[in-house]
Structures are given as C-alpha cells and as structure tokens.
Scaffold this motif. Sequence first.
Motif, PDB file in Angstrom:
ATOM      1  N   SER A 168       4.231 -11.180  -0.607  1.00  0.00           N
ATOM      2  CA  SER A 168       2.688 -10.435   0.087  1.00  0.00           C
ATOM      3  C   SER A 168       3.331  -9.254   0.106  1.00  0.00           C
ATOM      4  O   SER A 168       4.706  -8.794   0.078  1.00  0.00           O
ATOM      5  N   PRO A 169       2.090  -8.333   0.252  1.00  0.00           N
ATOM      6  CA  PRO A 169       2.934  -6.684   0.103  1.00  0.00           C
ATOM      7  C   PRO A 169       3.767  -6.175   0.921  1.00  0.00           C
ATOM      8  O   PRO A 169       4.717  -5.020   1.404  1.00  0.00           O
ATOM      9  N   ILE A 170       3.619  -6.955   2.485  1.00  0.00           N
ATOM     10  CA  ILE A 170       3.960  -6.648   3.719  1.00  0.00           C
ATOM     11  C   ILE A 170       4.767  -7.400   4.598  1.00  0.00           C
ATOM     12  O   ILE A 170       4.089  -8.869   4.134  1.00  0.00           O
ATOM     13  N   ILE A 171       5.911  -7.237   4.404  1.00  0.00           N
ATOM     14  CA  ILE A 171       6.963  -8.669   5.169  1.00  0.00           C
ATOM     15  C   ILE A 171       7.999  -8.289   6.405  1.00  0.00           C
ATOM     16  O   ILE A 171       8.077  -6.912   6.097  1.00  0.00           O
ATOM     17  N   LEU A 172       7.090  -8.823   7.343  1.00  0.00           N
ATOM     18  CA  LEU A 172       7.085  -8.437   9.050  1.00  0.00           C
ATOM     19  C   LEU A 172       8.445  -9.305   8.932  1.00  0.00           C
ATOM     20  O   LEU A 172       8.326 -10.483   9.168  1.00  0.00           O
ATOM     21  N   ASN A 206      15.113  -5.309  -3.027  1.00  0.00           N
ATOM     22  CA  ASN A 206      12.912  -5.826  -2.756  1.00  0.00           C
ATOM     23  C   ASN A 206      12.665  -4.428  -3.731  1.00  0.00           C
ATOM     24  O   ASN A 206      12.724  -3.666  -1.814  1.00  0.00           O
ATOM     25  N   HIS A 207      12.153  -3.883  -4.215  1.00  0.00           N
ATOM     26  CA  HIS A 207      11.275  -2.546  -4.207  1.00  0.00           C
ATOM     27  C   HIS A 207       9.994  -2.390  -4.107  1.00  0.00           C
ATOM     28  O   HIS A 207       8.971  -1.534  -4.137  1.00  0.00           O
ATOM     29  N   GLU A 208       9.445  -3.823  -4.388  1.00  0.00           N
ATOM     30  CA  GLU A 208       7.685  -4.106  -4.784  1.00  0.00           C
ATOM     31  C   GLU A 208       7.288  -4.066  -2.821  1.00  0.00           C
ATOM     32  O   GLU A 208       6.246  -3.986  -3.071  1.00  0.00           O
ATOM     33  N   ASN A 209       7.838  -4.897  -2.745  1.00  0.00           N
ATOM     34  CA  ASN A 209       7.305  -4.824  -0.544  1.00  0.00           C
ATOM     35  C   ASN A 209       7.461  -3.853   0.271  1.00  0.00           C
ATOM     36  O   ASN A 209       8.662  -3.434  -0.075  1.00  0.00           O
ATOM     37  N   THR A 210       6.912  -4.304   0.905  1.00  0.00           N
ATOM     38  CA  THR A 210       7.562  -3.215   1.889  1.00  0.00           C
ATOM     39  C   THR A 210       7.795  -4.227   3.275  1.00  0.00           C
ATOM     40  O   THR A 210       7.289  -5.043   3.869  1.00  0.00           O
ATOM     41  N   VAL A 211       9.118  -3.801   3.868  1.00  0.00           N
ATOM     42  CA  VAL A 211       9.850  -4.512   4.643  1.00  0.00           C
ATOM     43  C   VAL A 211       9.835  -3.961   6.333  1.00  0.00           C
ATOM     44  O   VAL A 211      10.278  -2.869   5.851  1.00  0.00           O
ATOM     45  N   ILE A 212       9.434  -4.701   7.581  1.00  0.00           N
ATOM     46  CA  ILE A 212       9.351  -4.052   8.374  1.00  0.00           C
ATOM     47  C   ILE A 212      10.129  -4.793   9.323  1.00  0.00           C
ATOM     48  O   ILE A 212       9.676  -5.922   8.855  1.00  0.00           O
ATOM     49  N   SER A 261       4.458   6.266  10.328  1.00  0.00           N
ATOM     50  CA  SER A 261       3.614   5.762   9.543  1.00  0.00           C
ATOM     51  C   SER A 261       4.378   5.190   7.765  1.00  0.00           C
ATOM     52  O   SER A 261       5.819   5.506   8.245  1.00  0.00           O
ATOM     53  N   ILE A 262       4.619   3.600   6.897  1.00  0.00           N
ATOM     54  CA  ILE A 262       5.061   3.846   6.214  1.00  0.00           C
ATOM     55  C   ILE A 262       5.031   3.702   5.009  1.00  0.00           C
ATOM     56  O   ILE A 262       3.609   2.977   5.292  1.00  0.00           O
ATOM     57  N   LYS A 263       5.272   4.117   4.182  1.00  0.00           N
ATOM     58  CA  LYS A 263       5.163   4.227   2.511  1.00  0.00           C
ATOM     59  C   LYS A 263       5.967   2.686   2.189  1.00  0.00           C
ATOM     60  O   LYS A 263       6.128   1.606   2.371  1.00  0.00           O
ATOM     61  N   GLN A 264       4.225   2.307   0.684  1.00  0.00           N
ATOM     62  CA  GLN A 264       4.465   1.037   0.245  1.00  0.00           C
ATOM     63  C   GLN A 264       6.104   0.929   0.031  1.00  0.00           C
ATOM     64  O   GLN A 264       6.552   2.239  -0.922  1.00  0.00           O
ATOM     65  N   GLY A 265       5.892  -0.456  -0.101  1.00  0.00           N
ATOM     66  CA  GLY A 265       7.588  -0.268  -0.750  1.00  0.00           C
ATOM     67  C   GLY A 265       8.675  -0.026  -0.355  1.00  0.00           C
ATOM     68  O   GLY A 265       9.887  -0.036   0.140  1.00  0.00           O
ATOM     69  N   GLU A 266       8.445   0.879   1.192  1.00  0.00           N
ATOM     70  CA  GLU A 266       9.800   1.408   1.882  1.00  0.00           C
ATOM     71  C   GLU A 266      10.052   0.466   3.420  1.00  0.00           C
ATOM     72  O   GLU A 266       9.805  -0.831   2.892  1.00  0.00           O
TER      73      GLU A 266
END
Length: 448
Positions: free
Chosen positions: A371-375, A398-404, A238-243
């Motif tokens: 993009s909102p999500i960066i892999l 980077n506080h806007e994008n979700t980064v994995i 489970s990953i929240k937006q911006g995590e």
Amino acid sequence: MGKLLSEIFPEILQYAVTIITISIALVKMNWLIFAGIVVTFPLVIFTSDMIAKKINDLARKRRGKYDELADIALDNIEGIEVAKAYAIEETLGLRVSSKAKEILKNEYSRNRYQALANGIVLLMKWVPSVGCSLIALFLVLKNTITIGEFMSFLVLFGKISTSLSELPFRIIDAREMLISVKRIEELLCAPKEVSGDYKGSELKNVENIIELKNVSFSYASGNTKCFENRILKDINVSIKQGEKVAIVGASGAGKSTLLKLLCGFEEVDEGDYYLCGQVFSKWDINEARRLISYVPQDSFLFPETILENLAYGAKNIDIEKVENACKKAGIYQKVCELPDGFNTEVGERGANLSGGERQRLSIARAIYKNSPIILLDEPTSALDEQTEKIISKTISENHENTVIIIAHRLSTIKNVDRIYCMDKGEIVEVGNHEELIRKKWNICCIIW
C-alpha cells in the motif's frame, strides 16, 4: 429464535383466540358467569406476571454470568504460561470456581421461582374453576339457565381455563427467549463505521499524503465521549508521499491511538484528518484502507497457513512477491527451514510460531500488500538485533511508500526524515534525529 417463532408465539396466539371466542360465547350464555371469570382470572395472571418478571431478571443475570465465565476461562487458557510461571494456577482456578458458584446460586433461585410459579398458578387455577362452577350451579337452581347450558358451560370453561392457565407460562417462556434475542440484536444493531462515497481510485498529486489539522480525540466511556480526558490534543502533522516518519513518546502518550485514527478505527472529535488531500470522513472506508498497510503492536495471525496469512484476501497469490516480502522482513530463511514451508499451519493466533516470527510475518504481510502508506506500531519490539537491522534497512531503502513508525529503539528510527515527539497526547517536539539529539532536556533524550 426458531422455537420462539415456530412454537411459543403460535401457542400464545392460539390461547388468545380461544379465550376471546369462548368469552363471547359465555357472555351470550350468561353475563354473570363471565363476570366470575373476569373477576377471578386476572388475579391468576397478575400473580404469574409478578413471578415472571423475577424469573426474567434471573435469566438475564444467568446470560451475563455465563459470558463472564467464558471470558475467565478463555483468559486462563491464553495465559496458561504466565499462570505456570507465577504458580497461580490455583488462584485462576478459584476465579472459575467462584463464578461457577455464582451461576449455580442464580440457577437455584431461578428454578425455585419457576417451581413456585408452577405451584401457585396450578393452585390458583382452581379458584376460578370452583367459583364459576358454584355461580353456574346457583343459576341452574334458580332456573336462570338450563341443565344443557350448564353442561355447555362446563365444556367451555374447561377450554378457557386451560388457555388462561397456560397463557402466563407461555408468556414467561417468550420473555426469557426474548432476552437472548435482544442480546443478539444488540450485536446486529451495533453502529456501522462512518463511510463516505469518495473512491479515490488514483492517488492525487497532493503536497501531503497525510495531514492532521488541530485534531483532538477522546475515547468513549459507555455511550458518551469523555472530552475532559483527551487522548490526543491539537495534533498537527503533515507527511509527504514517500517520507519516513517516526512517532516517539512514553507509554500512554497517544502514539498507538494516533495510528488507529489514521486507519479509521476511530473518528476525530475535533479538527480535520486529510488523506490524499480529501477529508477522511468523505472517503469510502474500504477504499481508504486499501491505501494503508497496518502492523499492530500485538501481531495477529489467522489460524491458516503462512502463505494464506501473508496474502490474506488476495484472489491471485504472487509467490515471487510473497518470497520477496519475506526476505525484506527477515523471515524467508526461517520459513524455508520449516518442513511444510509456506504451507505450514501457524495455529490459533500464530501459536506455533515465536513472538518474533509472528511479528516478522506481520511486517511481511504489510510489505506484500504494498500500500502507499505503511503504519508500523513497535515493529521490532520482539526482534533480535540482526533482524532489526534488516527491517530498518528495508524501511530506509523503501522510497516508494510512506512509512509511519512507532518505536522506542533509536536504531530503528535513526534514519527517518522526521520524528514527532509526543507527551500526554500532544506533539511537543518535531525534527530529525540530529536536530532533536542536540537539544538539551528534551523528551526524546529521556525516552532514548
């Protein structure tokens, strides 16, 4: 394909029509003469067909061996530096030579059978000709048919014998060409990616931007899934937006496969994958991927300029945005030092750049897409310590994008919100850096 439709098929149709019409005329003239043709010519056609099947098998092998030779040659060219470093040029040359000899051997067999087919068919063509002519002569002597009918038979027989003799050859040509057509059809008829119709033009205010529930996955072996050898087993994430989330584990643990699953390159076998609160399979695949920027482990660049690679597919390129992305990826100064700057050609697969430069450009491309999500799959594996610090700082700020991110270097993921530790396709531990490092004998300690 053009020759098949414009030449071969029309000739086959012409010969077939000629055979049918002349057969009707011969039956009306005298059924005994036609019976002689019916008895003798099938032998010719049967023999030709048997040889044609062998030729088709050889033609199919030829296509496959040419593909193998092309693959070997491409591998040798791309691996030329490794070949020189290990002094194995001769060994690689022998691979090419061996495959070329196989092709020559196959071509020899194919040409031999082709010549045999031509000889046998030409020889056997005389059998019906002599047999039917003798029958016609016998009928003339018996006054069953007239001399005029006999002459008509000779003219008609000349027409039908040519068609009956040439038809097997044209069928052989058509079958050989159809082998190539079928290979093309296999590519054109490859299954399309599963795509739904959900657009999701605006991000929902959902608790988790990405959620995996009991997800399992295994790669297909041929056309069937091998469920016994699962690459991913009961994955729950489970990953929240911006995590900022990291995935660590030994090689072969399933980390890269998990990112491919998130991109939609692979489909889950069991469980559910939710993107922005919606089941991924219901998403329009292109719309879903617009929400994701992906930096693969092996950085790929198109044979275009640096600018075109960074903003590939963008209708209007924002130069200021490109420069900002390059600064965040630690590549801006290097690009400015190049004679043509952003208009520098990177070469085939980025051959004009170093591995670290290609990797930084791939990261810059993901940042530019915004993009909102960066892999990120091992984004700093080819970078020096100073550049790695720049990338790590960019990720943490980077506080806007979700980064994995997948990484083996502790410094790259030390400040992420959460770390998932994987082993043999399973998530065995979850926590931030401090929580995991305090545990004794955990897999993260072994990796780091």
